[in-house]
Design a protein around this motif. Structure first.
Motif, PDB file in Angstrom:
ATOM      1  N   VAL A  53      35.584 -30.719  34.123  1.00 26.12           N
ATOM      2  CA  VAL A  53      34.519 -30.142  33.031  1.00 26.12           C
ATOM      3  C   VAL A  53      35.170 -29.331  31.819  1.00 26.12           C
ATOM      4  O   VAL A  53      34.572 -28.986  30.999  1.00 26.12           O
ATOM      5  N   LEU A  73      27.881 -24.093  31.002  1.00 23.79           N
ATOM      6  CA  LEU A  73      27.900 -23.363  31.865  1.00 23.79           C
ATOM      7  C   LEU A  73      27.271 -22.005  31.774  1.00 23.79           C
ATOM      8  O   LEU A  73      26.242 -21.931  31.972  1.00 23.79           O
ATOM      9  N   HIS A 107      30.026 -32.142  30.976  1.00 22.18           N
ATOM     10  CA  HIS A 107      29.990 -33.097  31.974  1.00 22.18           C
ATOM     11  C   HIS A 107      30.645 -34.196  31.286  1.00 22.18           C
ATOM     12  O   HIS A 107      30.524 -35.294  30.906  1.00 22.18           O
TER      13      HIS A 107
HETATM   14  C1  LIG Z   1      29.909 -27.232  34.046  1.00 16.22           C
HETATM   15  C2  LIG Z   1      29.544 -28.207  33.177  1.00 16.22           C
HETATM   16  C3  LIG Z   1      29.090 -29.353  33.998  1.00 16.22           C
HETATM   17  C4  LIG Z   1      27.723 -29.033  34.647  1.00 16.22           C
HETATM   18  O1  LIG Z   1      26.742 -28.271  34.383  1.00 16.22           O
HETATM   19  O2  LIG Z   1      27.556 -29.688  35.852  1.00 16.22           O
HETATM   20  P1  LIG Z   1      26.101 -29.614  36.758  1.00 16.22           P
HETATM   21  O3  LIG Z   1      24.971 -30.027  35.850  1.00 16.22           O
HETATM   22  O4  LIG Z   1      26.364 -30.499  37.896  1.00 16.22           O
HETATM   23  O5  LIG Z   1      25.950 -28.230  37.323  1.00 16.22           O
END
Ligand SMILES: CCCC(=O)OP(=O)(O)O
Ligand SMILES: Nc1ncnc2c1ncn2[C@@H]1O[C@H](COP(=O)(O)OP(=O)(O)O)[C@@H](O)[C@H]1O
Length: 369
Positions: free
Chosen positions: A134, A208, A158
């Motif tokens: 990430v 995040l 992502h």
């Molecule tokens: C940290 C960025 C990736 C992300 O948010 O993944 P999720 O959607 O799996 O929590």
């Protein structure tokens, strides 16, 4: 000559789920999503404390499906909040494990990906990898400037799915990823909207704890001054504020669930608050797509909507209605992360690529110093 074949276990810990897959070469023989209730995850103080719970969940799921792990050739996990690095397949090493346990760039479930892969692989004496974590960072210098000299914008998104989906759509269009400009909105537990300019993600929101649309469990951008006042109100500890931004923000904060399917049921039952909040999430995604179209100076070959939320037909329609004047909207629900992890490991196992050594070429993220 008969080519050697490989069986790979892939592990993708997300904020709301753990997805696992077993691949015989490129062919999936198992793909499953284990969903975790917000209440269960909230009983753990930190991400790293979820390690044993997620490991048992994975081993039980494999056992239930009759997969004998002694036949595996490698284990590959989704990589977490490491130092900012270039994309690719990395061998899990001590330095990486240290940064994942510490959460070098923050706390997220994907920090467990490399650790789980390593622990399962080392017991079997086979290699462990991560692919496109990430923290893949391809931001242009102009995108790093936040407007506040003490803080620079960061690339946390992502990367694995955005790049895999963008490559797939480019191929369907008969083009190379490096020849097209896309806006990719990955909408899962977190939401990130990337501006892909000829194969590089030149701008993206830090999904995040930075900025961007709110998501099933994250606050996204909040008014800065009001946030500062809240921090210094004396009413909350730092950890409490962070939890309200990540984990208990977004849909969880307003509606008490990170599950969009439940929210859709609330709306169908006439819940007006649920309707407004769900629409606001679509509205914020559309706004972020508009911003990314300006980054690409309007030269956008397609807008791609992906991630679990892209299964929501009404949700997707609300976004598309606001942005389809920019470019065609292509919906690729779910994600391709398990396949992308398997393919990343295969390239190394077959000797087509060498595994990168972490930290390798850490990306220079500071514009001024
Ligand atoms: C940290 C960025 C990736 C992300 O948010 O993944 P999720 O959607 O799996 O929590
Ligand atoms: N069929 C569906 N319709 C609407 N939303 C869905 C559907 N399936 C999954 N979702 C929602 O997608 C979100 C999870 O997306 P996902 O990409 O699996 O997240 P993560 O990998 O971050 O855990 C959840 O809010 C979930 O309820």
């Amino acid at each position: 000559m008969h080519e050697r074949s490989f069986r790979i276990l892939v592990i993708n810990p997300g904020s709301t789920s753990t997805k696992i897959g077993v691949f015989d070469d490129e062919r999936p023989i198992l793909e499953t999503t284990i969903r975790h209730d917000t209440e269960v995850l909230q009983t753990y103080k930190s991400i790293i404390d979820q390690y044993e719970f997620r490991k048992q969940t994975i081993l039980e799921a494999l056992d239930k499906e009759g997969i004998n792990i002694s036949k595996l050739s490698a284990v590959c996990g989704r990589g977490g909040l490491l130092r900012p690095i270039e994309g690719g397949t990395y061998a899990v090493n001590e330095e990486m494990l240290k940064d994942l346990r510490l959460g070098y760039s923050g706390q997220h479930a994907s920090n467990l990906g490399g650790i789980l892969a390593y622990e399962i692989a080392s017991a079997l004496n086979i290699p462990a990898f991560i692919v496109d974590p990430v923290v893949v960072d391809e931001l242009e210098p102009i995108a790093r400037i936040s407007g506040f000299p003490l803080i620079e914008r960061r690339s946390i998104f992502h990367a694995l799915n955005q790049k895999a989906v963008a490559r797939r759509v480019a191929k369907q269009m008969g083009k190379k990823y490096e020849e097209v400009n896309f806006i990719v909105a990955h909408m899962g537990g977190g939401i990130t909207v990337g501006a892909h300019k000829q194969g590089r993600v030149v701008d993206v929101n830090n999904g995040l704890d930075g900025e961007g649309p709110f998501s099933p469990e994250r606050a996204g951008t909040v008014p800065a001054g009001d946030l500062v006042s809240l921090c210094f109100s004396g009413e909350y500890y730092r950890e409490e504020i962070m939890k309200m931004l990540v984990g208990r923000g977004g849909l969880v904060g307003y509606l008490g669930t990170n599950d969009a399917v439940k929210v859709e049921k609330m709306i169908a039952a006439g819940d007006e608050k649920a309707k407004l909040v769900y629409s606001a999430m679509a509205y914020q995604v559309a706004k972020e797509i508009g911003a990314a179209s300006a980054v690409l100076a309007g030269r956008v070959d397609a807008i791609i909507l992906t991630g679990g939320l892209a299964y929501g037909k009404e949700f997707v329609k609300e976004i598309a209605d606001r942005v389809q004047w920019i470019a065609d909207v292509i919906v690729q629900p779910g994600e391709n992360e398990l396949q992308a992890l398997a393919e990343g490991a295969l390239r190394v196992l077959r000797g087509e690529e060498e595994a990168k050594e972490y930290p390798g070429n850490v990306v220079k993220t500071t514009v001024w110093k």
